[in-house]
Structures are given as structure tokens and as C-alpha cells.
Write a protein that holds these residues in place. Sequence first.
Motif, PDB file in Angstrom:
ATOM      1  N   ALA A   1      23.428 -32.853  -6.711  1.00 35.50           N
ATOM      2  CA  ALA A   1      24.598 -32.620  -7.558  1.00 35.50           C
ATOM      3  C   ALA A   1      24.202 -32.024  -8.901  1.00 35.50           C
ATOM      4  O   ALA A   1      24.974 -31.308  -9.527  1.00 35.50           O
ATOM      5  CB  ALA A   1      25.364 -33.927  -7.763  1.00 35.50           C
ATOM      6  N   ALA A   2      22.985 -32.329  -9.364  1.00 40.17           N
ATOM      7  CA  ALA A   2      22.521 -31.838 -10.653  1.00 40.17           C
ATOM      8  C   ALA A   2      22.069 -30.387 -10.586  1.00 40.17           C
ATOM      9  O   ALA A   2      21.879 -29.750 -11.621  1.00 40.17           O
ATOM     10  CB  ALA A   2      21.381 -32.717 -11.165  1.00 40.17           C
ATOM     11  N   VAL A   3      21.864 -29.857  -9.395  1.00 37.71           N
ATOM     12  CA  VAL A   3      21.426 -28.477  -9.224  1.00 37.71           C
ATOM     13  C   VAL A   3      22.652 -27.577  -9.121  1.00 37.71           C
ATOM     14  O   VAL A   3      23.472 -27.745  -8.215  1.00 37.71           O
ATOM     15  CB  VAL A   3      20.557 -28.324  -7.952  1.00 37.71           C
ATOM     16  N   PRO A   4      22.827 -26.635 -10.057  1.00 39.00           N
ATOM     17  CA  PRO A   4      23.979 -25.723  -9.974  1.00 39.00           C
ATOM     18  C   PRO A   4      24.021 -25.008  -8.632  1.00 39.00           C
ATOM     19  O   PRO A   4      22.993 -24.583  -8.109  1.00 39.00           O
ATOM     20  CB  PRO A   4      23.733 -24.739 -11.131  1.00 39.00           C
TER      21      PRO A   4
ATOM     22  N   LYS B   1      16.260 -26.681  -9.710  1.00 37.89           N
ATOM     23  CA  LYS B   1      15.568 -26.948  -8.447  1.00 37.89           C
ATOM     24  C   LYS B   1      14.093 -27.262  -8.678  1.00 37.89           C
ATOM     25  O   LYS B   1      13.520 -28.142  -8.028  1.00 37.89           O
ATOM     26  CB  LYS B   1      15.714 -25.747  -7.516  1.00 37.89           C
ATOM     27  N   LEU B   2      13.490 -26.553  -9.630  1.00 36.17           N
ATOM     28  CA  LEU B   2      12.080 -26.769  -9.941  1.00 36.17           C
ATOM     29  C   LEU B   2      11.870 -27.907 -10.942  1.00 36.17           C
ATOM     30  O   LEU B   2      10.734 -28.300 -11.203  1.00 36.17           O
ATOM     31  CB  LEU B   2      11.460 -25.483 -10.501  1.00 36.17           C
ATOM     32  N   GLY B   3      12.969 -28.402 -11.501  1.00 38.00           N
ATOM     33  CA  GLY B   3      12.868 -29.490 -12.462  1.00 38.00           C
ATOM     34  C   GLY B   3      12.273 -29.073 -13.789  1.00 38.00           C
ATOM     35  O   GLY B   3      11.583 -29.862 -14.449  1.00 38.00           O
ATOM     36  N   LYS B   4      12.554 -27.838 -14.206  1.00 37.25           N
ATOM     37  CA  LYS B   4      11.990 -27.311 -15.447  1.00 37.25           C
ATOM     38  C   LYS B   4      13.087 -27.072 -16.475  1.00 37.25           C
ATOM     39  O   LYS B   4      14.198 -26.660 -16.128  1.00 37.25           O
ATOM     40  CB  LYS B   4      11.234 -25.996 -15.193  1.00 37.25           C
ATOM     41  N   PRO B   5      12.793 -27.305 -17.757  1.00 44.47           N
ATOM     42  CA  PRO B   5      13.795 -27.009 -18.790  1.00 44.47           C
ATOM     43  C   PRO B   5      14.057 -25.512 -18.858  1.00 44.47           C
ATOM     44  O   PRO B   5      13.165 -24.697 -18.611  1.00 44.47           O
ATOM     45  CB  PRO B   5      13.141 -27.527 -20.084  1.00 44.47           C
ATOM     46  N   LEU B   6      15.294 -25.162 -19.180  1.00 39.18           N
ATOM     47  CA  LEU B   6      15.698 -23.757 -19.247  1.00 39.18           C
ATOM     48  C   LEU B   6      16.102 -23.417 -20.676  1.00 39.18           C
ATOM     49  O   LEU B   6      16.977 -24.061 -21.254  1.00 39.18           O
ATOM     50  CB  LEU B   6      16.858 -23.498 -18.290  1.00 39.18           C
TER      51      LEU B   6
END
Length: 275
Positions: free
Chosen positions: A18-21, A63-68
Motif C-alpha cells: 500500500a505504501a508503494v505508489p 519499491k527499493l526503500g530509498k528516500p526520494l
Amino acid sequence: MALSTVTASSAAASDADAAVPYYQNVGNETEMFEQAFAQRLPLLLKGPTGCGKTRFISHMAAKLGKPLHTVSCHDDLTAADLTGRYLLQGGETRWVDGPLTRAVREGGICYLDEVVEARKDVTVVLHPLTDDRRVLPLERTGELLEAPDDFMLVVSYNPGYQHILKSLKPSTRQRFVAMSFDFPPPAVERDIVARESGLPAERCAALVNLAASLRGMKGQDLEEGISTRLLVYCATLIRAGMPIVDAARATIVEPLTDDIDVQEGLMEAVHATFG
């Protein structure tokens, strides 16, 4: 006990999903992004406005769990806006990192949207980060920051807006792995609009067909084709109960042009599609 563990794991996985756009893969773009990230290669995305480039980046970062770190480039954007500057805080002058510097220090994905809109000194700052050095020189502080393994630079632009005064030089373009984006195939775009708006897919199909016909006017009466984003807006208003023609005028016709004659032509297409 095992059932509880499985249930908890499933719930965690569901929360993570759910957290992944949402992004609907069209080709091998997600695999290409993952490989570029793993190999520490900078990435260039090309495509028309509203075709999903920004959503794709948000999806991949989550998806990669990285800050954007996203920067919307514009005519007044300078290298200092990206790297940082000295500011007066509490009676003291302190250095404040810009978004590019924060991403290099902390790791993550730095996304420069419409990079050709920025001033020329911006591309000069990017060059050391886009070759084997992967460094960011900060002349003001005397630092030479080495990018960590989990740092990635991504830039995008719309080739349709390019002209001789605003284009990426070959010396810059050839520093990036590049991918071209376009509007999704009709069936995929229908599903995207349905999912994002909540309007049934069969009702979204007519909007997608309308968009296909209007995109054929690009370069003639319209500077740009209708974006998937605008279709989602239109479908959202229709789902909320707004009459289709009114929704189409507000979300498709008005945003695409100010020319009255062209607007009338677009409305004829709307009426022909929806009656």
C-alpha cells in the motif's frame, strides 16, 4: 502460532504494498531501473508531459526503500539551489545543504524533473556525479563528497519542449543510461485510469479512446497531447457525479488550450464520444 506469524507477515506485506505508489509496468522499465541502481548508473527519462515519468520514479524509490529527493526544475534554478548555500540563522551564518547535497550525503534517489529548464550551471555540477568519479565538489565549503553506493541521480525532460536554447548537450546526454516513455497502450491506460479514479473500467475506455484521437492533434492545433493524469482527473469527477461533458470540459478541454476555436473543436470530439 505459525498462523499468527503468517497473518502478521501478510499484513506487513500488505502495508508495504500500500505504501508503494501504483505503477503499471509497460515494458522492462522497472528491471532497467533496478539494474541501473545496482550498478550505480545515472538515468535519463524522456517522454511527454503526464505519461507517468514522475509516478514511475516514486514507485521505484518506494519499491527499493530509498528516500526520494525531487526537484522541479525551472528557468531560475541555479546550481546553488541544488548544492546549498550559506544562510543567516539565529544571528549566525550557517551552511544549509540543498536537495542534491542531502541525497549525496545520506543516500537515496535525487530526481531532477525537466532538467533542461534549469540554468546551464546546473549541468556542470552534475557532471562529476555522472561518471566513474561519482563525487560532488562543494566549492563554498571546500568539501568533495563521494556518493554512497545507494545514491542514484535521475533526470527527465520532455523532448517535445526542446529547442535550440534549451536542450541537453551531447556531452551531458552521453553520461546517462536513457529510457523513453510514452503514453501507455489503451488497455493499460484504461486500467490505470480506473484504478486511480475508482470509475469502472468500461466507462474509462471511452475516455482513453477520446485521448487517443486528441493526441493525434499534437503539433497541429495542440502543443501537447492529453496526459494520463488529466484522464484520471476527468474520471474522478465523473465518478463523483459530475456530468461527463462538464467534467471533460474542465479537465481536458480547458487545460489543453486557451484558443476558443480549438476548444470548440475539442468539445465536438467530446460530444461525438459521449453523445
